[in-house]
Design an enzyme around this catalytic site. Structure first.
Site, short mmCIF file in Angstrom:
data_model
loop_
_atom_site.label_atom_id
_atom_site.label_comp_id
_atom_site.label_asym_id
_atom_site.label_seq_id
_atom_site.Cartn_x
_atom_site.Cartn_y
_atom_site.Cartn_z
N ASN A 279 10.35 3.01 8.34
CA ASN A 279 9.09 2.74 9.04
C ASN A 279 9.11 3.41 10.41
O ASN A 279 10.10 3.28 11.15
CB ASN A 279 8.90 1.24 9.23
N ASP B 236 0.81 -1.22 0.00
CA ASP B 236 0.00 0.00 0.00
C ASP B 236 0.84 1.27 0.00
O ASP B 236 0.44 2.28 -0.58
CB ASP B 236 -1.01 0.00 1.15
#
Length: 490
Positions: free
Chosen positions: A297, A238
């Site tokens: 991240n 995504d």
């Protein structure tokens, strides 16, 4: 005028959206939204993959019921997790959730076989304990019968595509996140797999974003009462889809895909495999057009989501919008946390974990929901400043601002605090970044859009962008210095 249907599966919810391109502008209509709740059975946390497949079918049915025809279908989702099929193509058990504790200690065991420096040099992927490589190692170490019987591994969107088409392939952007893919040879690292006791034949052939991977199975089309149509592999991670939808006019640009996870980075033509990139634990994930996303991240809105879940369980049903306003009323930077501390990965009680961190570090302990959420929001903004600086260093680019996309931009306080913290403008939009990127790549595959530059121009022309200018720079410079000292960041 033509339409396509995109399924965008997040870690907490999924949605089906119809995208329609007409006269150079894109409109997006949500036709179905559903929860994506993990299920704990015994000691393990799983995804309910058949429920997700059911919801995909419901999305197709609802589009048809609303008279919305579509020319193609595509799916994007989170990364690293997978399903295993037997020799008959049957699913062997529910996929594990990346927050399952099976991978505790797995990283050190893998590093004993393949040193960190070598593993990063081979794959370019950030070390996170839930990466596919560590999940597979953990399963192998405990003698998983499921793994022994498996004939094929498919990542989550690959698996759902297989249910739609009967075809077994792995999409590039998601394949790179396994930490078993060689970004220089652009293929699976079979020698690495063999060293770790994994069977290379388990992994399906890799296809690039924008590949027609099959057709909707005729019997499924009949069940759903829709025509057979192409199923396209987009950037199925995504974040890869979200980056395709960043409405940047400049290049290169810095982005923040903001949701349950925050992913910050930039787009590069070749992976950055330097020792400095490894030292900073950056990652090189595949993108549209054979590009790579040099990114990091960050724990993201997971902390806020978990705080709210606990408060709801305890009888305080406070909505996200109300939490934001309670946080806005609190004083800035009274207490701070490192959002990426292991204490926040999957604690039993997130508000207590935030309070314990503040107590342990000698800071005022936030007591109310507003104070706790302000602590988390300020800390995220400061962590974004830190990661943006590292991204600039690794890419050798001074960015003029930050593009924020995804559902997290609905938290306008976070957007403003991020601009304050980085001392540069934040350009926020679109909200449905992943779904829009999914839709754009479908249109590129169908020949309706020629280049990614044209796709991003369509986003600029089609969706509003909100600009947040930095305020109180001196205050945030002081807060950042304290944040770096508190967290021990380099």
């Amino acid at each position: 005028m033509s339409s396509v249907i995109a399924f965008d599966l997040g870690a907490s919810s999924g949605r089906a959206l119809i995208g329609t391109l007409a006269d150079g502008k894109l409109t997006v209509q949500e036709v179905h939204r559903f929860a994506n709740d993990p299920v704990r059975t015994g000691k393990h946390l799983h995804w309910d993959i058949l429920r997700l497949y059911h919801e995909i079918k419901q999305g197709i049915i609802k589009a048809r019921q609303q008279g919305l025809a579509f020319s193609s279908i595509a799916i994007d989702s989170w990364a690293v997790d997978f399903g295993l099929l037997d020799r008959h193509g049957e699913l062997l058990g529910n996929p594990y959730h990346y927050r399952d504790h099976q991978t505790d200690g797995a990283m050190a065991e893998v590093f004993a076989q393949v040193p960190e420096q070598e593993l990063f040099g081979r794959t370019g992927i950030q070390f996170l304990q839930f990466n596919t490589i560590f999940q597979l190692h953990a399963m192998r170490q405990r003698g998983s019968v499921t793994l022994e019987q498996a004939e094929r591994l498919l990542m989550i969107p690959d698996l759902l595509r297989y249910y739609l088409t009967g075809e077994q392939t792995s999409e590039f952007s998601n394949a790179t996140t396994t930490q078993l893919y060689d970004p220089q040879r652009m293929d699976w690292d079979r020698e690495l797999m063999t060293r770790l006791g994994l069977r290379p034949e388990l992994f399906a052939p890799v296809v690039m974003p924008g590949t027609v991977v099959g057709q909707l199975r005729p019997e499924l089309a009949e069940e759903l009462d829709v025509p057979v149509c192409p199923v396209i592999a987009v950037a199925e991670h995504d974040t890869g889809s979200a980056v395709a939808a960043v409405p940047a006019g400049e290049a290169p640009f810095a982005y923040l895909s903001c949701g349950t996870w925050s992913l910050m980075g930039t787009e590069v033509s070749e992976p950055v495999l330097t020792e400095r990139a490894r030292e900073l634990n950056f990652t090189n994930e595949g993108g549209v057009g054979g590009t790579f996303r040099l990114l990091k991240n960050i724990m993201g809105l997971w902390i806020i989501q978990e705080c709210r879940r606990i408060w709801v369980q305890e009888g305080q049903d406070i909505g996200f919008a109300e939490l934001v306003e309670l946080a806005r009323a609190e004083q800035a930077c009274v207490s701070l946390i490192d959002p990426d501390d292991d204490a926040f990965f999957n604690p039993a009680h997130m508000p207590s974990a935030v309070q314990a961190y503040c107590r342990r570090t000698g800071q005022p302990v936030p007591e109310t929901p507003g104070a706790i959420i302000r602590c988390v929001t300020d800390s995220l903004a400061l962590k974004y400043r830190y990661i943006l600086g590292l991204t600039s260093e690794l890419a050798g680019v001074a960015y003029g601002g930050l593009h924020m996309v995804g559902g997290g931009i609905q938290n306008r306080l976070l957007c403003q605090l991020t601009a304050d913290a980085i001392g540069k403008p934040v350009w926020a939009g679109p909200i449905e970044g992943s779904a829009i990127g999914n839709i754009l790549v479908q249109y590129m595959t169908l020949g309706k859009i020629t280049t990614i530059g044209e796709a991003r121009q369509i986003v600029r022309d089609s969706f509003p962008m909100e600009i947040y200018e930095p305020q109180n720079s001196a205050v945030w410079d002081e807060a950042y210095a304290g944040f770096v000292q508190l967290t021990g960041l380099r």
